[in-house]
Design an enzyme around this catalytic site. Sequence first.
Site, PDB file in Angstrom:
ATOM      1  N   SER A  33       0.845  -1.192   0.000  1.00 37.29           N
ATOM      2  CA  SER A  33       0.000   0.000   0.000  1.00 37.29           C
ATOM      3  C   SER A  33       0.883   1.246   0.000  1.00 37.29           C
ATOM      4  O   SER A  33       2.064   1.172  -0.348  1.00 37.29           O
ATOM      5  CB  SER A  33      -0.939  -0.022   1.208  1.00 37.29           C
ATOM      6  N   ASN A  34       0.348   2.382   0.366  1.00 44.26           N
ATOM      7  CA  ASN A  34       1.143   3.614   0.419  1.00 44.26           C
ATOM      8  C   ASN A  34       0.625   4.507   1.536  1.00 44.26           C
ATOM      9  O   ASN A  34      -0.316   4.152   2.241  1.00 44.26           O
ATOM     10  CB  ASN A  34       1.114   4.320  -0.939  1.00 44.26           C
ATOM     11  N   ARG A  35       1.225   5.688   1.669  1.00 38.03           N
ATOM     12  CA  ARG A  35       0.972   6.539   2.836  1.00 38.03           C
ATOM     13  C   ARG A  35      -0.277   7.414   2.731  1.00 38.03           C
ATOM     14  O   ARG A  35      -0.550   8.207   3.640  1.00 38.03           O
ATOM     15  CB  ARG A  35       2.184   7.455   3.057  1.00 38.03           C
TER      16      ARG A  35
END
Length: 396
Positions: A209-211
């Site tokens: 995933s990412n931030r």
Amino acid sequence: MELKKRRIILGVTGSIAIHKSVDLASQLVKHGASVHVVMTENATRLVQPLQFQVISRNPVMLNLFNAESDWKPAHIDLADQADLLVIAPATANVIGKMANGIADDVLSTVAISVHCPVLIAPAMEDHMYQNPFVQANMTRLRDHDVEFVEPVIGDLASGRQGIGRLNTVEVILERITRRLSRKIDLIDKKVVVTAGPTREYLDPVRYISNRSSGKMGYAVAEAAYRRGAEVVLISGPTAVPPPTGIDCRYVETAMEMHEAVLAVFDQADIVIMTAAVADYRPETVSSHKIKKKADQFTFPLVKNPDIALELGRRKSRQILVGFAAETDDILSHARQKLADKNLDLIVANNILEKGAGFEGDTNVVTLLNRDGSHEQLPLLSKREIAEIIFDRAATK
Ligand code: PMT
């Protein structure tokens, strides 16, 4: 100027920047506003109320117990009729009181009595401004649609240099005008917003995933709703509470986001893609938890559909706005995406810049148009950026 006959309460607190407030009152009157000054006791130690009274041509409110001219308490009357409450300069003290619903003097009482928009221009020492409790109070107020005219870096009362200097009268005036001219211009429009990250599962436990926190996208969806649109928010997993009045559709993976967006695209008038969609996903998703065995573990990734690219190919009357999260060559990368995805506008942010990009309540963006022009915005709250995006998208 949109200030003619607008009733503005100017709250003034005890900051050394108070002289700018005198100038602000004068500018507001010149632009036709009806200005009603409310001063805290500390403010009166720095400037005589008479000065504001002469400039504003209205009585200055100094306490809650003035002889009432009518049956209704004067502060309620004032609060009821106001188009805008501006507090400039605002100390950490008044910000703290407002964030906590405290009303122990005339200004804080007026502040909890108004039902008009509120704009706050803080002025304080850098350490006070950066204090985590002050920042938390500001975040709390922003969450309730209070806007801030961010202070600037410069000479402070202590003689130090730092962030906390009251912004210029011109900037505050411009923001007052913008706030008062907020449009209800999206009635009968359907706006689709994508927000947050996607999760690309490897097994039932792990994902890539990412931030992205979703804050930018939720701010955009809320701005569209405030401007009268029917809004569909397609959101990846976030901790942001669902906004009221908005049709929220939750997804996890890029494939799910792709499907959810395509399901509403034909009815959409404006699509704003703030989501940080994973470009790749694991080729296979194990149905059971993958066990630790070898020293090294690799897995192939396959490309996800590029939702924005697909919408760019399909679009007929829709206005498409993309975002570009970049770390280098911001403008040229964003320009390339604008062209490749056939977007009408792209909002580029340098995610390495302080106050910009993921997770925070602020962003620093450049808006790039199809004709090659661009507009760099200063550090603003994500809510303010959302408003500007719709101002610009409406002219596409
Ligand atoms: O959520 P926050 O914490 O508030 O952070 C905000 C943000 C940094 C996520 C936001 O401001 C932002 O920059 N969003 C875009 C992030 C991104 O992934 O950009 P990109 O350059 O990879 O993609 C360009 C555009 O294509 C974006 O509009 C993206 O939504 C879209 N896209 C990308 C890949 C893909 N498979 N499908 C897409 O639709």
